[in-house]
Design a protein around this motif. Structure first.
Motif, PDB file in Angstrom:
ATOM      1  N   THR A 123       0.845  -1.202   0.000  1.00 39.31           N
ATOM      2  CA  THR A 123       0.000   0.000   0.000  1.00 39.31           C
ATOM      3  C   THR A 123       0.878   1.249   0.000  1.00 39.31           C
ATOM      4  OG1 THR A 123      -0.147  -0.104   2.419  1.00 39.31           O
ATOM      5  CG2 THR A 123      -1.952  -1.114   1.162  1.00 39.31           C
ATOM      6  N   SER A 124       2.009   1.120  -0.700  1.00 39.52           N
ATOM      7  CA  SER A 124       2.906   2.272  -0.783  1.00 39.52           C
ATOM      8  C   SER A 124       2.233   3.431  -1.510  1.00 39.52           C
ATOM      9  CB  SER A 124       4.201   1.875  -1.509  1.00 39.52           C
ATOM     10  OG  SER A 124       3.907   1.332  -2.785  1.00 39.52           O
ATOM     11  N   SER A 125       1.272   3.102  -2.341  1.00 36.13           N
ATOM     12  CA  SER A 125       0.407   4.122  -2.946  1.00 36.13           C
ATOM     13  C   SER A 125      -1.036   3.705  -2.665  1.00 36.13           C
ATOM     14  CB  SER A 125       0.654   4.221  -4.455  1.00 36.13           C
ATOM     15  OG  SER A 125       0.369   2.996  -5.102  1.00 36.13           O
ATOM     16  N   ARG A 127      -4.666   2.359  -2.770  1.00 39.66           N
ATOM     17  CA  ARG A 127      -5.207   1.320  -3.625  1.00 39.66           C
ATOM     18  C   ARG A 127      -6.655   1.630  -3.994  1.00 39.66           C
ATOM     19  NH1 ARG A 127      -1.356   0.057  -5.799  1.00 39.66           N
ATOM     20  NH2 ARG A 127      -2.532  -1.689  -6.716  1.00 39.66           N
ATOM     21  N   GLU A 211      -4.509   4.359   2.896  1.00 39.63           N
ATOM     22  CA  GLU A 211      -4.247   3.254   1.971  1.00 39.63           C
ATOM     23  C   GLU A 211      -5.269   3.192   0.831  1.00 39.63           C
ATOM     24  OE1 GLU A 211      -3.816   1.448   6.210  1.00 39.63           O
ATOM     25  OE2 GLU A 211      -5.059   2.945   5.178  1.00 39.63           O
ATOM     26  N   ASP A 213      -7.632   4.734  -2.222  1.00 40.62           N
ATOM     27  CA  ASP A 213      -7.763   5.767  -3.255  1.00 40.62           C
ATOM     28  C   ASP A 213      -9.255   6.049  -3.462  1.00 40.62           C
ATOM     29  OD1 ASP A 213      -7.791   7.368  -5.476  1.00 40.62           O
ATOM     30  OD2 ASP A 213      -6.959   5.864  -6.847  1.00 40.62           O
TER      31      ASP A 213
END
Length: 667
Positions: A123-125, A127, A211, A213
């Motif tokens: 979850t570095s970006s 989701r 985490e 989007d």
């Protein structure tokens, strides 16, 4: 006073010997039939869809009103700021490539919702998110877990949570369906509203999770979860793409084929504004929409789904978004298929991640139960739910029924009367015909017997598909205008019951007997009542609202008859039919008197499970008034009770006294 036995003997002798009874020309075959009528009305709801030549700008102007009506039918408001609901985490499970968070959130004060959040390990970006909404299956989070598992493996965050029914705490989706709780209609309550609200509140919480989007949110589910996917995508602008499965069809099929008999009450909102599911689909447009349907579904005919899809496709085309709506048909009954599951995953990858991955390139969900987690592992509450959880009784708390107003003056009484009438005209009786049918009144029977000046029976049109009779007994000279009392027959009444009632309340007066829909010649087999009452609500009406309309039309028609003083017509009824008489007098505004015998005191009471009692439900009525308040609101029409005044009606008597209008309630 003539004894009932002598009265019975007299009438029997007359009817068996009077040649006019058998020789009078009839008005042709009367085809009053409730099932074709309801099908006719359901068909009319989608007849004008899609609107011709509708441009995107036209739709932007028209959409807000339809949206507001849909939200209002659900029973809550989307206006104003909302903070994230309180959340309590109870555990985390590490699986291969993703974690499962266990928590519950408080959707409303005291309403707790147990949920599992599936998050990819990476979850570095943020989701993209897919909400998985559960259908009617026990152990929901466990039963449907393979879907959010697969979504997490594909890189999505996915939330799944229990519905009110069949979750860790078992509440009620089935009210009218199998408990006789038809008063839900009067309350304006539908379990779909609770589920929709819970989904909206879940998004409010997830909007705070870094985490997730929230610019790429989808929703899917099957059956009850399929219908909820329609509702959420229509209601919440945060939903970008929706893939409902086995969860919608046109009303004409649902009603005409009686498929609604297998449906939970949540599968259609209380249809206050007479919408079809095409209207809900229109509120989703032009968002990407994938409709999945099986071809031998007990609850949805695939022909109806294809027609439904074609109508929505035309609508999307008007909005220059035809490529955003698609249909996948799978073999089998009311269930998923590998084909539909893979199509859904491909759909979300495209519209939420921007990846073009064909369904054939995607592996199916895990179908081996041994490879899935047991229900106890996914349970959120453990030994017991939070103290004071309202899930089992949320139907009594979700909507607030207002207290009766305090009336202290004539002005306040008049303001309340106007307020109630305006509300009922749009939220309770909105399905009344927009234009009244021609009466085409006709005298179809007469005799010189039965009353001092004889008896005449008149036929008239109530509305399209319904031709009723008004049976008038002239105890006064019909060459002169005299007062008339219209008596409503009761469903299932014994022979001569209405005549005996007339002897008590209208001796010496002209009397007319009326059988509204659901009674006498305009009735149907009692075992149909359960279906009729549910189907009527799906089309934006109730059995009593149809009966009120018949009574209103009879009042208007009676004013055209010979020997009737149009300013001195009263309406009378016994027991549950008192509801019909009350609201007819309220809407008519010209009745001289309302005469009641043992009327019910409130709409807020259940029925037998089979629905074979006298129906008391009117859509949304308890949001604005109740039966015991009507005698005050119809003044100066006088209200008389045969026997004691039921206690609740003392509110009307006291309110009238405070308004300086004492004397209008007579015993």
């Amino acid at each position: 006073m003539t004894s009932p036995s002598k009265l019975l003997s007299f009438y029997l002798a007359v009817f068996l010997t009077c040649p006019l009874f058998t020789s009078m020309a009839q008005d042709g075959p009367v085809r009053n039939s409730i099932l074709p009528y309801l099908h006719q009305e359901a068909t009319a709801l989608s007849a004008g869809f899609p609107p011709q030549n509708l441009s995107p700008s036209d739709w932007e102007n028209r959409r807000p009103e339809l949206y507001q009506q849909f939200i209002e039918m659900m029973g809550f408001s989307m206006e104003g700021p909302r903070t994230a609901p309180p959340v309590r985490h109870t555990g985390t499970i590490q699986e291969d490539g993703f974690t499962i968070e266990k928590f519950y959130f408080e959707s409303l004060p005291g309403l707790f919702v147990p949920a599992n959040l599936y998050l990819p390990d990476d979850t570095s970006s943020p989701r993209p998110l897919v909400l998985y909404l559960c259908g009617h299956a026990p152990g929901q989070k466990a039963h449907y877990q393979a879907h959010p598992r697969k979504l997490a493996q594909l890189g999505f965050a996915s939330l799944i949570f229990d519905t009110v029914q069949f979750g860790e705490v078992d509440g009620h989706h089935w009210g009218p369906y199998n408990k006789g709780w038809f008063h839900w209609y009067s309350r304006g309550y539908n379990p779909a509203a609770v589920e929709l609200w819970n989904a909206i509140r879940a998004l409010d919480y997830l909007a705070e999770r870094e985490e997730v989007d929230m610019n790429n949110v989808g929703v899917t589910g099957i059956s009850g979860g399929g219908s909820q996917s329609w509702y959420l995508a229509a209601a919440d602008p945060r939903i970008k793409a929706a893939a409902p499965v086995c969860g919608a069809g046109t009303l004409d099929s649902q009603i005409g084929d009686r498929r609604i008999d297998g449906h939970c009450d949540c599968m259609m909102p209380n249809n206050t504004f007479q919408m079809d599911f095409t209207d809900i689909g229109a509120l989703i447009a032009p968002k990407p929409l994938l409709i999945a349907q099986s071809d031998r579904d007990e609850l949805y005919g695939v022909e109806s789904t294809r027609e439904f899809y074609q109508m929505l496709s035309s609508f999307y085309k008007n909005l220059e978004a035809e490529d955003h709506v698609s249909l996948v048909i799978t073999p089998g009954g009311h269930s998923y298929h590998e084909k539909s599951r893979k199509a859904i995953f491909s759909f979300f990858l495209k519209h939420l991640m921007g990846k073009n991955v064909s369904p054939g390139q995607i592996a199916d969900i895990e179908t081996d139960p041994a490879a899935l987690l047991p229900a106890e592992s996914l349970a959120v509450y453990g030994d017991s739910p939070p103290e004071g959880d309202l899930t089992p009784v949320i139907q009594d708390h979700f909507l607030k029924i207002p207290s009766p107003p305090e009336i202290n003056s004539e002005k306040e009484l008049e303001e309340q009367r106007k307020k109630v009438k305006e509300y009922l005209s749009t939220h309770t009786f909105g399905a009344f015909p927009k234009a009244a049918a021609s009466f085409e009144g006709k005298e179809i029977y007469r005799t010189a017997d039965l009353a001092p000046f004889g008896n005449k029976t008149f036929a008239f049109n109530s509305e399209k598909g319904w031709r009723l009779k008004l049976n008038v007994f002239y105890r006064q000279n019909p060459d002169e205008n005299h007062p008339l009392v219209i008596i409503l027959s009761s469903p299932g009444e014994e022979r001569w019951d209405s005549e005996s009632f007339a002897q008590k309340i209208a001796r010496g007066q002209n009397v007319a007997y009326l059988e509204v829909r659901g009674t006498g010649e305009a009735g149907w087999a009692p075992e149909l009542n359960w279906h009729v009452r549910r189907a009527a609500a799906w089309t934006g009406r109730t059995l009593p609202s149809m009966q009120v309309y018949d009574a209103l039309r009879a009042l208007d028609y009676a004013r055209t008859l010979p020997g009737v003083d149009p300013e001195k017509i009263s309406i009378a009824a016994r027991d549950g039919m008192g509801l019909v008489a009350m609201y007819a007098a309220f809407l008519d505004e010209e009745c001289e008197k309302l005469i009641l015998s043992h009327p019910p005191e409130t709409h807020d009471q259940p029925s037998p499970v089979n629905g074979r009692d006298t129906a008391l439900e009117l859509l949304n009525v308890l949001k604005i008034t109740d039966m015991y308040q009507i005698p005050a609101l119809i003044a100066p029409t006088q209200t008389s009770f045969l026997g004691d005044v039921p206690e609740a009606y003392l509110w009307s008597e006291q309110s009238l006294k405070k308004a300086g209008k004492s004397g209008f309630i007579r015993q």
